[in-house]
Design a protein around this motif. Sequence first.
Motif, short mmCIF file in Angstrom:
data_model
loop_
_atom_site.label_atom_id
_atom_site.label_comp_id
_atom_site.label_asym_id
_atom_site.label_seq_id
_atom_site.Cartn_x
_atom_site.Cartn_y
_atom_site.Cartn_z
N GLY A 110 0.82 -1.20 0.00
CA GLY A 110 0.00 0.00 0.00
C GLY A 110 0.85 1.25 0.00
N CYS A 115 3.72 -0.48 5.44
CA CYS A 115 3.52 -1.66 4.60
C CYS A 115 4.87 -2.28 4.25
CB CYS A 115 2.79 -1.29 3.31
SG CYS A 115 1.07 -0.83 3.58
N HIS A 129 -3.60 -1.75 0.71
CA HIS A 129 -4.26 -2.24 -0.49
C HIS A 129 -4.49 -3.76 -0.48
CE1 HIS A 129 -5.39 -1.08 -4.67
NE2 HIS A 129 -5.29 -2.38 -4.84
N SER A 146 -9.70 -2.27 -1.21
CA SER A 146 -9.13 -1.12 -1.89
C SER A 146 -10.17 -0.47 -2.80
CB SER A 146 -7.92 -1.54 -2.72
OG SER A 146 -8.31 -2.49 -3.68
#
Length: 179
Positions: A110, A115, A129, A146
Amino acid sequence: MSDQVLNVLKLTLLGLIYLFFARVLWAVWSEVRTPKARPMTPTRPTANAGARQTSAATAPMPRGAAAAPARGKQQRPAKGRRGRAARLVILEPRHRRGMAIALTGEITLGRDEKCTISIQDDSYVSQLHLRVYDYDGQPMVEDLGSTNGTFHNGNRLRGSKLLQPGDRIQVGTTVIEAQ
């Protein structure tokens, strides 16, 4: 035109404007809300569970603590064997091509700096995401709600899917291949 026709057209236009604003609010809300907590599945420990990449700007990961370092070059994570993907390799965009991430533990992708794979220069990627996790020794990929979606081999990902060697995942303009 008669007054009745003009009133119907005014109300139709007003309804369309309200639908537009509702759609904009829904898109903003789905982007800023945090994803629902998902139950963690038990994972099997792997030989290189300690090796984990913290951002997309770091170099490719070594195979594990037991592997001897190469002279002057860093080693890439090993390719999967016997039908199991063992690493993710970024194919697109060009400036990230060749970056390899070993499939150990849970990997998140993401725009957020926390992340495992942080893609901050792509506006089509959500803050958090997708995630790749281990399920009974097999890597699974899951979209985390997402806005623009995740594509697995060209099809929009709904729920979780098993990752096989050669599978391609597309997130915004980033294309990743499981090997």
